[in-house]
Design a protein around this motif. Structure first.
Motif, PDB file in Angstrom:
ATOM      1  N   TYR A 153      33.247  43.540  51.396  1.00  0.00           N
ATOM      2  CA  TYR A 153      31.943  43.446  52.053  1.00  0.00           C
ATOM      3  C   TYR A 153      30.938  42.695  51.189  1.00  0.00           C
ATOM      4  CZ  TYR A 153      33.139  46.550  55.891  1.00  0.00           C
ATOM      5  OH  TYR A 153      33.704  47.093  57.006  1.00  0.00           O
ATOM      6  N   ARG A 154      31.049  42.877  49.886  1.00  0.00           N
ATOM      7  CA  ARG A 154      30.087  42.256  48.981  1.00  0.00           C
ATOM      8  C   ARG A 154      30.344  40.770  48.760  1.00  0.00           C
ATOM      9  NH1 ARG A 154      27.487  46.148  45.020  1.00  0.00           N
ATOM     10  NH2 ARG A 154      27.616  48.150  46.072  1.00  0.00           N
ATOM     11  N   VAL A 155      31.598  40.346  48.716  1.00  0.00           N
ATOM     12  CA  VAL A 155      31.890  38.938  48.413  1.00  0.00           C
ATOM     13  C   VAL A 155      31.819  38.032  49.634  1.00  0.00           C
ATOM     14  CG1 VAL A 155      33.304  39.463  46.393  1.00  0.00           C
ATOM     15  CG2 VAL A 155      34.408  39.143  48.597  1.00  0.00           C
ATOM     16  N   SER A 188      35.048  36.626  37.595  1.00  0.00           N
ATOM     17  CA  SER A 188      33.751  37.188  37.184  1.00  0.00           C
ATOM     18  C   SER A 188      32.983  37.747  38.377  1.00  0.00           C
ATOM     19  CB  SER A 188      32.918  36.141  36.444  1.00  0.00           C
ATOM     20  OG  SER A 188      32.577  35.077  37.306  1.00  0.00           O
ATOM     21  N   VAL A 189      33.135  37.128  39.533  1.00  0.00           N
ATOM     22  CA  VAL A 189      32.455  37.597  40.749  1.00  0.00           C
ATOM     23  C   VAL A 189      33.035  38.946  41.183  1.00  0.00           C
ATOM     24  CG1 VAL A 189      32.071  37.111  43.210  1.00  0.00           C
ATOM     25  CG2 VAL A 189      31.859  35.280  41.512  1.00  0.00           C
ATOM     26  N   TRP A 239      46.992  49.429  46.586  1.00  0.00           N
ATOM     27  CA  TRP A 239      46.401  49.277  45.258  1.00  0.00           C
ATOM     28  C   TRP A 239      46.505  47.826  44.821  1.00  0.00           C
ATOM     29  CZ3 TRP A 239      44.112  53.399  42.843  1.00  0.00           C
ATOM     30  CH2 TRP A 239      44.360  54.660  43.406  1.00  0.00           C
ATOM     31  N   LEU A 240      45.376  47.237  44.434  1.00  0.00           N
ATOM     32  CA  LEU A 240      45.347  45.865  43.937  1.00  0.00           C
ATOM     33  C   LEU A 240      44.647  45.814  42.587  1.00  0.00           C
ATOM     34  CD1 LEU A 240      44.204  43.791  47.068  1.00  0.00           C
ATOM     35  CD2 LEU A 240      46.534  44.149  46.235  1.00  0.00           C
ATOM     36  N   SER A 241      45.112  44.926  41.727  1.00  0.00           N
ATOM     37  CA  SER A 241      44.428  44.687  40.456  1.00  0.00           C
ATOM     38  C   SER A 241      43.249  43.749  40.696  1.00  0.00           C
ATOM     39  CB  SER A 241      45.388  44.071  39.444  1.00  0.00           C
ATOM     40  OG  SER A 241      45.692  42.739  39.822  1.00  0.00           O
ATOM     41  N   LEU A 242      42.455  43.590  39.675  1.00  0.00           N
ATOM     42  CA  LEU A 242      41.339  42.650  39.747  1.00  0.00           C
ATOM     43  C   LEU A 242      41.858  41.245  40.060  1.00  0.00           C
ATOM     44  CD1 LEU A 242      38.234  42.838  39.213  1.00  0.00           C
ATOM     45  CD2 LEU A 242      38.717  41.926  36.953  1.00  0.00           C
ATOM     46  N   HIS A 301      31.120  42.692  41.109  1.00  0.00           N
ATOM     47  CA  HIS A 301      30.990  43.552  42.283  1.00  0.00           C
ATOM     48  C   HIS A 301      31.626  44.921  42.053  1.00  0.00           C
ATOM     49  CE1 HIS A 301      28.915  40.814  44.868  1.00  0.00           C
ATOM     50  NE2 HIS A 301      29.848  39.885  44.772  1.00  0.00           N
ATOM     51  N   THR A 302      32.769  44.979  41.387  1.00  0.00           N
ATOM     52  CA  THR A 302      33.378  46.293  41.119  1.00  0.00           C
ATOM     53  C   THR A 302      32.469  47.114  40.211  1.00  0.00           C
ATOM     54  OG1 THR A 302      34.756  45.384  39.331  1.00  0.00           O
ATOM     55  CG2 THR A 302      35.773  45.582  41.502  1.00  0.00           C
ATOM     56  N   ARG A 303      31.915  46.502  39.173  1.00  0.00           N
ATOM     57  CA  ARG A 303      30.990  47.227  38.291  1.00  0.00           C
ATOM     58  C   ARG A 303      29.803  47.769  39.076  1.00  0.00           C
ATOM     59  NH1 ARG A 303      31.752  42.945  34.843  1.00  0.00           N
ATOM     60  NH2 ARG A 303      29.729  42.072  35.398  1.00  0.00           N
ATOM     61  N   ASN A 304      29.227  46.949  39.958  1.00  0.00           N
ATOM     62  CA  ASN A 304      28.062  47.368  40.728  1.00  0.00           C
ATOM     63  C   ASN A 304      28.395  48.492  41.711  1.00  0.00           C
ATOM     64  OD1 ASN A 304      26.325  45.627  39.409  1.00  0.00           O
ATOM     65  ND2 ASN A 304      26.556  44.004  40.920  1.00  0.00           N
ATOM     66  N   ILE A 305      29.576  48.460  42.280  1.00  0.00           N
ATOM     67  CA  ILE A 305      29.997  49.531  43.202  1.00  0.00           C
ATOM     68  C   ILE A 305      29.962  50.876  42.499  1.00  0.00           C
ATOM     69  CG2 ILE A 305      32.051  50.465  44.374  1.00  0.00           C
ATOM     70  CD1 ILE A 305      32.632  47.477  45.185  1.00  0.00           C
TER      71      ILE A 305
END
Length: 109
Positions: A96-98, A47-48, A32-35, A52-56
């Motif tokens: 994968y996204r970043v 912000s990046v 488990w990791l925080s933002l 990406h988390t919002r889009n997931i």
């Protein structure tokens, strides 16, 4: 509603170049990791990672209720805050996204 996670084992990882150190919570057979931890892991702006988390979740790739948990964290001001932590599934999806080479090396090794 997000589930609460209990504190488990904390492991500290450091990058080979010594540039970053990361505390990782190991609970319920996952990481488990925080933002903020993902910012360090993937070497990207907050912000990046947040976008990406919002889009997931928006795109339905993952169900937020199953990969996000609240974890009480004490800040430097002495106050305790509820912080969202993301499970390994979410961390990998963000990775994968970043397209962060350092993050890919850490998550896959």
């Amino acid at each position: 509603m997000n589930k609460q996670i209990n504190t488990g084992e904390v492991v500290i990882y450091q990058t080979e170049d010594g540039q970053a150190s990361l505390e990782v919570n190991l609970v319920e057979d996952t990481v488990w990791l925080s933002l903020n931890h993902m910012v360090v892991l993937f070497d990207r702006d907050k912000s990046v990672i947040s976008r990406h988390t919002r889009n997931i979740f928006k795109e339905g790739e993952l169900d937020k209720r199953s990969v996000v948990a609240k974890y009480a964290t004490t800040a430097s001001d002495g106050k305790t805050y509820q912080v969202e932590y993301f499970s390994l599934d979410a961390i990998i999806s963000v990775g994968y996204r970043v397209k962060s080479q350092r993050g890919k090396d850490r998550v896959t090794s």
